[in-house]
Design an enzyme around this catalytic site. Structure first.
Site, short mmCIF file in Angstrom:
data_model
loop_
_atom_site.label_atom_id
_atom_site.label_comp_id
_atom_site.label_asym_id
_atom_site.label_seq_id
_atom_site.Cartn_x
_atom_site.Cartn_y
_atom_site.Cartn_z
N HIS A 370 0.80 -1.23 0.00
CA HIS A 370 0.00 0.00 0.00
C HIS A 370 0.83 1.27 0.00
O HIS A 370 0.26 2.35 0.09
CB HIS A 370 -0.93 0.05 1.21
CG HIS A 370 -1.98 -1.00 1.20
ND1 HIS A 370 -3.23 -0.79 0.65
CD2 HIS A 370 -2.00 -2.25 1.65
CE1 HIS A 370 -3.96 -1.89 0.79
NE2 HIS A 370 -3.22 -2.80 1.39
N LYS A 561 -8.42 13.69 4.84
CA LYS A 561 -7.57 12.51 4.77
C LYS A 561 -6.54 12.64 5.87
O LYS A 561 -6.46 13.67 6.53
CB LYS A 561 -6.87 12.41 3.41
CG LYS A 561 -6.22 13.74 2.96
CD LYS A 561 -5.53 13.62 1.62
CE LYS A 561 -6.46 13.70 0.43
NZ LYS A 561 -6.55 12.52 -0.37
N ARG A 562 -5.73 11.57 6.09
CA ARG A 562 -4.66 11.71 7.08
C ARG A 562 -3.78 12.91 6.74
O ARG A 562 -3.58 13.25 5.57
CB ARG A 562 -3.82 10.43 7.12
CG ARG A 562 -4.47 9.32 7.91
CD ARG A 562 -4.66 9.71 9.37
NE ARG A 562 -3.43 9.71 10.11
CZ ARG A 562 -3.07 8.78 10.99
NH1 ARG A 562 -3.88 7.77 11.25
NH2 ARG A 562 -1.92 8.85 11.62
N LYS A 567 0.74 14.33 1.10
CA LYS A 567 -0.62 14.61 0.65
C LYS A 567 -0.83 16.13 0.42
O LYS A 567 -1.82 16.55 -0.14
CB LYS A 567 -1.63 14.08 1.66
CG LYS A 567 -1.61 12.55 1.77
CD LYS A 567 -2.58 12.06 2.83
CE LYS A 567 -2.49 10.58 3.10
NZ LYS A 567 -3.14 9.73 2.07
N THR A 669 -8.54 6.42 -2.03
CA THR A 669 -9.89 5.87 -2.19
C THR A 669 -10.91 6.97 -1.91
O THR A 669 -12.02 6.93 -2.44
CB THR A 669 -10.13 4.69 -1.22
OG1 THR A 669 -9.63 5.04 0.07
CG2 THR A 669 -9.45 3.43 -1.71
N LYS A 673 -14.63 8.18 -3.71
CA LYS A 673 -15.87 8.46 -2.98
C LYS A 673 -16.42 9.84 -3.33
O LYS A 673 -17.62 10.02 -3.52
CB LYS A 673 -15.63 8.35 -1.46
CG LYS A 673 -15.25 6.94 -1.03
CD LYS A 673 -14.65 6.90 0.38
CE LYS A 673 -13.95 5.57 0.62
NZ LYS A 673 -13.07 5.57 1.81
C1 26W Z 1 3.99 0.21 9.51
C2 26W Z 1 3.32 1.49 9.60
C3 26W Z 1 2.48 1.79 8.43
C4 26W Z 1 1.16 2.03 8.61
C5 26W Z 1 0.38 2.34 7.53
C6 26W Z 1 3.01 1.85 7.17
C7 26W Z 1 2.22 2.16 6.09
C8 26W Z 1 0.91 2.40 6.26
C9 26W Z 1 0.10 2.73 5.01
C10 26W Z 1 0.73 3.89 4.27
C11 26W Z 1 -1.30 3.02 5.31
C12 26W Z 1 -2.26 3.35 4.24
O1 26W Z 1 -3.34 3.63 4.64
N1 26W Z 1 -1.96 3.36 2.92
C13 26W Z 1 -2.97 3.76 1.97
O2 26W Z 1 -3.65 2.61 1.49
C14 26W Z 1 -4.76 2.95 0.70
C15 26W Z 1 -5.48 1.68 0.34
O3 26W Z 1 -4.74 0.95 -0.57
C16 26W Z 1 -4.35 3.76 -0.52
O4 26W Z 1 -5.49 4.15 -1.21
C17 26W Z 1 -3.54 4.98 -0.10
O5 26W Z 1 -3.03 5.63 -1.24
C18 26W Z 1 -2.39 4.55 0.82
O6 26W Z 1 -1.71 5.67 1.32
#
Ligand code: 26W
Length: 824
Positions: A370, A561-562, A567, A669, A673
């Site tokens: 992701h 969003k976060r 971003k 995502t 939406k």
């Molecule tokens: C290990 C810590 C950690 C936690 C979360 C590392 C990485 C993450 C991800 C970046 C979390 C995340 O939410 N990624 C998002 O995933 C979505 C679903 O696929 C995508 O639409 C987003 O672009 C992506 O940032």
């Protein structure tokens, strides 16, 4: 209670009269209130009514749930296990009612009981067991698996505390613990009989003759207890299961300590054990790196694997055919230990040799990546692994040896590529690369958008891709249209169904039939009218919670969003300041009134992201209090962004901000939406924005800025943001004002570091994209003034979004990765 009768009546019979549906539901709710919640209707609180309603609705799911489980066994359906450390499910009442076709009857039943349905639905706490996109995707996919007829199971952790609640105090983010279970959770079934021992620490000992076999003797055990939540699909077709694990101590307390009067010691062990499922790590994009996080990962992987292997062996008698009946999807690397754990189970408990164990594992497991952000890629110190999971570390070495032997056989791969291919990072302290482990243990590795898949092949997994060119694939994310249109935007859903029928709910490509209606005599006006009502609904909420008055005539421009530098909320707020300056310089010009809405949480330790929240609030304070500008530009930061707030804000948006530095947002995502709800996107050519662009066409999306390859080229060439600032007067003026304390008069130094870093460094290319972004925003203004042109574009966005349904994504996973059959 009349339980057998209730079961009879609650079976969802298509011929049931709505009145009897209402009466049945009403009786069920009343009896739940009395006998389960234990409250007299005369004294019940809204929350009591919510509990009673949820329990009554849950009953409706149970017979279908049992039926689904029977069918899965009887037809030997392939089971798909979605392993995820996060499930951002939000509220479940409306979701369940919608999919059971009971929204209307429930509203009426409650009304007849003298209870306000909306008050009840709003009293449900948000299950915030996730950080952002990855967690919400898992929740959408669970619903879509149930809706497309796949025997899907979610496995995760039942955190006592989900993502923190965000309070904004003096413009700063303050984190408050979240307590979603405080008043009980009516959706789940505790399964005290479904428990597994999870070992940790200890030693590995040789076993049997020949020294070929090993046994892990853990030094401590924690118990995982299952909690099941039924997940109902569209039209109640299937009810799948989300199984979340809660940690319990292996023994309730140490009696020896207790008897000696050492009460604290007596319970210390217990506290430590249950802390494993205490709280969700609130870090998005930075690996937590702590021991407790690794324990969480192993805890849920081990419990889930023990559970699914036990189920499989019970049904099939052997694990030798595991991949035929089981598919496992790893949601990022957080469950990557599943590779080592499954190999361990197959070798140590089922006597397979390493090579066969790895083949079986690989045929069963697939992994979704992701993010490509280097700082987000998980690695664990070898030393920590050896201490906590000594047998797994040994197995990882063995897998690595097998993998590198394969590399050695491949003459076209130069030996200097070995470090990049190895599962162990030897730089500095030795660490296990979890992405590599997941890759080597999976038959498919997928990205979440077309661009993301391509970049995976070129960057993090370049060498592994060369070794296994067939392994990386990409399945663009999707969102469930039930929640993200039907439930959150009833007005639009009804309008669509009136115009083209309701088939779109089960088959989202039907939305395309809205296209001709762009030129209809009344449809565009009605479409805009729905948008206006959604804006009014949001305006009401903003007034109640923040005391701010907004106008529905303004363009609602939303970035939710976060909070993360990539971003680029910073780009948005800088442009807002520049626009504010423009307005002040020409106050009598015909400006298009705009409301800029921000919301999002920052990781507690992410200081820069928190400073950007502060900046947004500082700018908002000045702009919103400026009599010259306030009717033309408003800025709001809505606190505590979560799924429920998204459901309120997205339907009200005219403009969706998707402005990440190209190449950095894996998919997004939220972008889908918003577009589904008829917002136009202003965005970069990044993640799924590219595919949204391809579907809606270039005239119906506002693309600006550098492309991913141009971003890379800028970085390579050495990039001088200072020169860009100097050459862009509007930006220079903006930065000077912020740096000089115009928006922080009580602390003029507050943004000096932020601005200086931007001018000298600007890793996320905010300054490079600023001019293009600002120009695009003015194009948006011009379009917004042409009401019917805007309506046509908004309708096109809704109409062309069918492909972005989670149902489509799940069908692709089923066909290309899982070898499971979805219903047509
Ligand atoms: C290990 C810590 C950690 C936690 C979360 C590392 C990485 C993450 C991800 C970046 C979390 C995340 O939410 N990624 C998002 O995933 C979505 C679903 O696929 C995508 O639409 C987003 O672009 C992506 O940032």
């Amino acid at each position: 209670m009349n339980r057998p009768v209730e079961i009879q009546q609650t079976r969802r019979d298509e011929r049931t009269e709505p009145e009897s549906e209402v009466a049945t539901l009403k009786n069920a709710i009343e009896s739940k209130l009395l006998y389960t919640v234990g409250k007299d209707p005369a004294h019940a609180s809204v929350h009591d009514w919510y509990m009673a309603t949820a329990l009554a609705v849950r009953d409706r799911m149970v017979d279908r749930w049992v039926e689904t489980t029977r069918r899965t066994y009887a037809q030997s359906e392939k089971r798909v296990y979605y392993l995820s450390l996060e499930f951002l499910i939000g509220r479940l009442l409306i979701d369940s009612l919608t999919n059971l076709g009971l929204i209307g009857p429930c509203r009426t039943a409650l009304h007849e009981l003298g209870v306000d349905f909306d008050a009840v639905r709003n009293s449900e706490p948000d299950a915030a067991l996730g950080n952002g996109g990855l967690g919400r995707l898992a929740a959408c996919y669970l619903e879509a698996m149930a809706s497309t007829g796949i025997a899907g199971f979610g496995y995760g952790i039942r955190y006592d505390h989900g993502l923190f609640r965000q309070i904004i105090r003096d413009g700063n983010q303050v984190e408050v613990p979240e307590d979603w279970l405080a008043f009980g959770n009516p959706w789940e079934f505790e399964r005290p009989e479904v428990t597994f021992n999870i070992g940790l620490g200890g030693r590995v000992e040789p076993k049997g003759p020949g020294g070929q076999r090993f046994e892990w003797r853990p030094s401590e055990y924690v118990v995982a207890v299952a909690y099941d939540t039924p997940v109902v699909g569209w039209e109640g077709k299937r009810v799948n299961t989300l199984r979340l694990w809660s940690a319990r101590p292996a023994a309730p307390m140490q009696f020896t300590d207790f008897n000696r009067g050492q009460y604290q010691d007596a319970f210390a062990e217990q506290v430590r054990a249950s802390s494993i499922s205490r709280v969700l790590y609130p870090d998005d994009s930075t690996p937590a790196g702590q021991e407790l996080r690794l324990k969480q990962e192993y805890f849920f992987v081990s419990a889930s694997l023990q559970d699914l292997v036990r189920r499989h062996v019970m049904q099939h008698g052997t694990v030798a055919n595991l991949p035929k009946s089981v598919a496992m999807q790893l949601n990022d690397t957080h469950p990557a230990l599943a590779v080592a754990e499954l190999v361990r189970i197959l070798i140590d408990e089922h006597k397979f040799v390493l090579r066969t164990a790895l083949e079986l594992t690989r045929a069963t497991i697939a992994y979704t990546n992701h993010t490509l952000l280097p700082e987000a890629l998980e690695t664990w110190p070898v030393a920590l692994m050896e201490r906590l999971l000594p047998r797994h570390m040994q197995i990882i070495y063995q897998i690595n040896a097998l993998h590198l032997a394969e590399v050695a056989e491949r003459k076209e791969i130069s030996p200097d590529r070995v470090p990049a291919l190895s599962l162990i990072d030897e730089h500095g302290g030795r660490r296990v690369k979890m992405g590599h482990l997941a890759f080597v243990g999976s038959h498919r590795v997928n990205g979440v958008s077309g661009l993301h898949g391509k970049l995976m092949r070129e960057s993090v997994f370049r060498e592994l891709h060369q070794l296994h060119p067939e392994r990386i694939t990409h399945i663009t994310n999707g969102v469930t249209f039930r929640r993200w249109l039907l439930e959150c935007n009833r007005g639009l859903a009804d309008l669509i169904s009136e115009a083209i029928g309701a088939a779109w709910i089960g088959d989202s490509t039907e939305l395309e039939r809205l296209m001709p209606l762009r030129n209809d005599a009344v449809f565009p006006d009605r479409f805009l009218e729905v948008k206006r009502r959604n804006k009014e609904r949001l305006i009401g909420s903003v007034l109640r919670h923040l005391g701010v008055v907004l106008s529905p005539d303004s363009l609602f421009d939303v970035q939710v969003k976060r909070m993360h530098e990539y971003k680029r909320q910073l780009l948005n707020i800088l442009e807002a300041v520049a626009h504010y300056n423009e307005i002040r310089a020409a106050p009598h010009k015909d400006w298009v009134p705009r409301v800029k809405i921000f919301a999002g949480k920052a990781a507690a330790s992410y200081h820069r992201a928190k400073l950007i929240i502060k900046l947004i609030n500082d700018v908002a304070r000045i702009v919103n209090n400026d009599p010259i500008a306030r009717d033309k530009l408003r800025i709001l930061f809505l606190p505590n962004y979560n799924v429920s707030l998204a459901e309120l804000v997205m339907p009200a948006a005219d403009l969706s901000e998707q402005i990440s530095t190209a190449g950095m947002e894996a998919s997004g995502t939220g972008n889908m939406k918003f577009a589904l709800n008829g917002a136009l996107t202003i965005g970069t050519f990044d993640g799924a924005n590219i595919e949204i662009h391809d579907h809606v066409g270039p005239d119906n999306i506002m693309i600006f800025g550098l492309r991913a390859d141009e971003v890379a080229a800028r970085h390579r060439a050495g990039y001088a943001p200072g020169q860009i600032v100097a050459a862009t007067p509007a930006l220079a003026e903006t930065l000077a004002a912020i740096r000089g304390g115009v928006f922080s008069p009580e602390d003029p130094q507050r943004y000096v570091g932020l601005v200086d870093d931007l001018v000298s460094n600007d890793h996320f290319l905010v300054t490079a994209d600023f001019a293009a972004y600002a120009a695009k925003q003015r194009e948006v203004d011009a379009l917004f003034q042409q009401r019917s042109v805007w309506a046509g574009k908004a309708i096109t966005n809704t109409a062309k979004m069918g492909w972005f349904s989670a149902d489509r994504a799940i069908r692709e996973y089923a066909a290309e990765i899982w070898g499971a059959r979805a219903e047509d």
